[in-house]
Design a protein around this motif. Structure first.
Motif, short mmCIF file in Angstrom:
data_model
loop_
_atom_site.label_atom_id
_atom_site.label_comp_id
_atom_site.label_asym_id
_atom_site.label_seq_id
_atom_site.Cartn_x
_atom_site.Cartn_y
_atom_site.Cartn_z
N ILE A 31 24.87 -2.03 -38.31
CA ILE A 31 24.24 -0.67 -38.46
C ILE A 31 24.26 0.22 -37.38
O ILE A 31 24.58 -0.16 -36.21
N ALA A 32 23.96 1.37 -37.74
CA ALA A 32 23.91 2.59 -36.68
C ALA A 32 22.86 2.60 -35.61
O ALA A 32 21.73 2.04 -36.03
N PRO A 33 22.92 2.60 -34.46
CA PRO A 33 21.78 2.61 -33.62
C PRO A 33 20.78 3.24 -33.70
O PRO A 33 20.74 4.41 -34.41
N GLY A 34 19.43 2.77 -33.44
CA GLY A 34 18.10 3.71 -33.66
C GLY A 34 18.04 4.54 -32.23
O GLY A 34 18.78 5.12 -31.63
N ASN A 35 16.84 4.32 -31.92
CA ASN A 35 16.43 5.17 -30.89
C ASN A 35 17.16 4.76 -29.47
O ASN A 35 17.23 5.52 -28.39
N GLN A 36 17.12 3.34 -29.19
CA GLN A 36 17.86 2.98 -28.08
C GLN A 36 19.10 2.52 -27.98
O GLN A 36 19.36 1.70 -29.01
N TRP A 37 20.08 3.10 -27.12
CA TRP A 37 21.31 2.60 -27.28
C TRP A 37 22.25 2.65 -26.02
O TRP A 37 21.38 2.78 -25.04
N ALA A 38 23.20 2.31 -26.06
CA ALA A 38 24.13 2.01 -24.58
C ALA A 38 24.32 3.44 -23.94
O ALA A 38 25.34 3.30 -23.16
N ASN A 39 23.96 4.61 -24.17
CA ASN A 39 24.03 5.68 -23.50
C ASN A 39 23.13 6.02 -22.31
O ASN A 39 23.18 7.14 -22.09
N THR A 40 22.14 5.05 -22.25
CA THR A 40 21.04 5.17 -21.38
C THR A 40 20.85 3.64 -20.72
O THR A 40 21.14 2.62 -21.53
N PRO A 41 20.52 3.35 -19.58
CA PRO A 41 19.83 4.29 -18.65
C PRO A 41 20.73 5.18 -17.90
O PRO A 41 20.61 6.14 -17.40
N LEU A 42 22.28 4.71 -17.74
CA LEU A 42 23.23 5.18 -16.99
C LEU A 42 23.61 6.22 -17.75
O LEU A 42 23.86 5.98 -18.97
N ARG A 74 28.54 1.67 -20.80
CA ARG A 74 28.23 1.25 -21.99
C ARG A 74 27.52 -0.29 -21.80
O ARG A 74 26.95 -0.92 -22.07
N GLY A 75 28.70 -1.04 -21.16
CA GLY A 75 28.55 -2.36 -20.95
C GLY A 75 27.19 -2.55 -20.28
O GLY A 75 26.37 -3.44 -20.46
N PHE A 76 27.16 -1.82 -19.12
CA PHE A 76 25.85 -1.92 -18.07
C PHE A 76 24.70 -1.60 -18.87
O PHE A 76 23.69 -2.53 -18.99
N ASN A 77 24.68 -0.63 -19.71
CA ASN A 77 23.55 -0.29 -20.35
C ASN A 77 23.09 -1.22 -21.33
O ASN A 77 21.98 -1.50 -21.80
N SER A 78 24.34 -1.98 -22.13
CA SER A 78 23.98 -2.90 -23.24
C SER A 78 23.41 -4.02 -22.57
O SER A 78 22.25 -4.89 -23.24
N GLU A 283 24.06 -0.69 -33.47
CA GLU A 283 22.56 -1.16 -32.98
C GLU A 283 22.77 -2.29 -32.20
O GLU A 283 23.52 -3.17 -32.40
N LEU A 284 22.28 -2.15 -31.08
CA LEU A 284 22.12 -3.38 -30.20
C LEU A 284 21.71 -4.72 -30.92
O LEU A 284 20.60 -4.53 -31.55
N PHE A 285 22.38 -5.73 -30.59
CA PHE A 285 21.94 -6.95 -31.27
C PHE A 285 20.50 -7.34 -30.99
O PHE A 285 19.81 -7.83 -32.07
N VAL A 286 19.82 -7.12 -30.13
CA VAL A 286 18.38 -7.52 -29.94
C VAL A 286 17.43 -6.78 -30.81
O VAL A 286 16.40 -7.21 -30.87
N TYR A 287 17.95 -5.45 -30.87
CA TYR A 287 17.24 -4.57 -31.73
C TYR A 287 17.41 -4.79 -33.19
O TYR A 287 16.39 -4.68 -33.99
N GLU A 288 18.74 -5.12 -33.64
CA GLU A 288 18.77 -5.41 -35.04
C GLU A 288 18.12 -6.64 -35.42
O GLU A 288 17.68 -6.82 -36.67
N PHE A 289 18.39 -7.67 -34.42
CA PHE A 289 17.80 -9.04 -34.91
C PHE A 289 16.81 -9.33 -33.69
O PHE A 289 16.99 -10.25 -32.68
N PRO A 290 15.66 -8.82 -33.76
CA PRO A 290 14.52 -9.17 -32.65
C PRO A 290 13.90 -10.38 -32.81
O PRO A 290 14.37 -11.39 -34.00
#
Length: 295
Positions: A31-42, A74-78, A283-290
């Motif tokens: 699914i598409a990402p929510g508020n937190q994604w791999a474009n932060t913190p870097l 993106r790898g670092f951020n993920s 969506e990052l895995f831990v957010y999609e499947f908390p």
């Protein structure tokens, strides 16, 4: 054709089909990402081609470097986002995913210094052009090594500490981020070097091929079965208005196979990636499947 041979082929086919169904990124619904994604913190690197619309060989070389760097970012951020929230049953895959990221970064670093930097210095007849870049490497490489050592020395992947992972990443994050951006600017600026080949010249063609050849080899050299799928599954096809959706250039069937067939070998790792098999942010895995809460 003997019945034994046919039976063997059928068994191999069944094994392949089972592995593909169970582990291929192609089979994963996202699914598409929510508020937190791999474009932060870097922060991601804007490509010189997108910012300037220049087409000289150094702008192109810097642009391709930016795209590789963005996969690393993106790898670092993920990893940074997900480390504190990984459930115990997924920790082994998370540790392996994190190890692949570190392997990618270190291989890229060594390949630059051993090959790309030497070749470009020879083209420009200037051994000083990478002085600042090499200092930047020194500023974060030891931090990546410490991070690698922590992961490699875990007696059991279940012992990994999310807070420890984040702390280790934070120790070199600013220097790493600075380098990811600075090196791209350094390469783009070489277009104005006094010895820069004239566009359309034989020397310019040699320089262009140097960047292309290095770019093609550096990812596969790092690891066909692990780093290559990691790289492809952290490329965002929507970045900069979708300008790089077909980058890196390769026949679509080959790209599909590299992502979905080769990617199936370590398929469980890629649940933590930032993009899906089509290059769409997910969506990052831990957010999609908390994590399941227990009373």
């Amino acid at each position: 054709m003997s019945s034994t041979f046919v039976t063997g082929l059928l068994a191999l086919g069944s094994l392949f089909a089972s592995s593909f169904i169970n582990y291929s990124p192609y089979m994963v619904k996202t699914i598409a990402p929510g508020n937190q994604w791999a474009n932060t913190p870097l922060q991601l690197v804007h490509t010189p081609a997108y910012e300037t619309n220049q087409t000289d060989l150094f702008t192109n070389g810097a642009t391709h470097m930016a795209l590789v760097h963005n996969a690393m970012i993106r790898g670092f951020n993920s990893i940074h986002h997900q480390a504190p929230l990984v459930e115990e049953k997924h920790k082994a895959d998370f540790v392996s995913y994190s190890k692949v990221w570190a392997k990618f970064v270190m291989s890229h670093h060594h390949d630059e210094e051993d090959n790309l930097f030497v070749a470009v210095s020879e083209i420009l007849d200037d051994k000083t052009i990478w002085a600042d870049t090499q200092k930047e490497h020194e500023s974060f490489v030891d931090g990546v090594r410490v991070f690698q050592a922590y992961l490699n020395n875990l007696k059991d992947a279940k012992d990994v500490s999310g807070s420890r992972v984040v702390a280790l990443l934070d120790k070199f994050s600013k220097d790493f981020e600075n380098h990811m951006h600075s090196e791209v600017k350094t390469i783009a600026a070489l277009a104005k070097h006094r010895n820069a080949p004239k566009e359309g010249s034989a020397e310019a063609e040699v320089a262009t091929q140097t960047f292309k050849t290095w770019g093609k080899k550096t990812i596969t050299k790092a690891g066909m079965a692990d780093v290559l799928p990691f790289f492809l599954l952290n490329l965002d096809a929507t970045y900069e208005d979708g300008r790089w959706a077909s980058w890196p250039p390769m026949p679509k069937p080959i790209r599909w196979a590299m992502t979905n067939i080769v990617g199936a070998y370590y398929g469980n790792y890629w649940k933590f990636s930032s993009c899906n098999a089509e290059g769409q942010p997910k969506e990052l895995f831990v957010y999609e499947f908390p994590a399941t809460k227990t009373e």
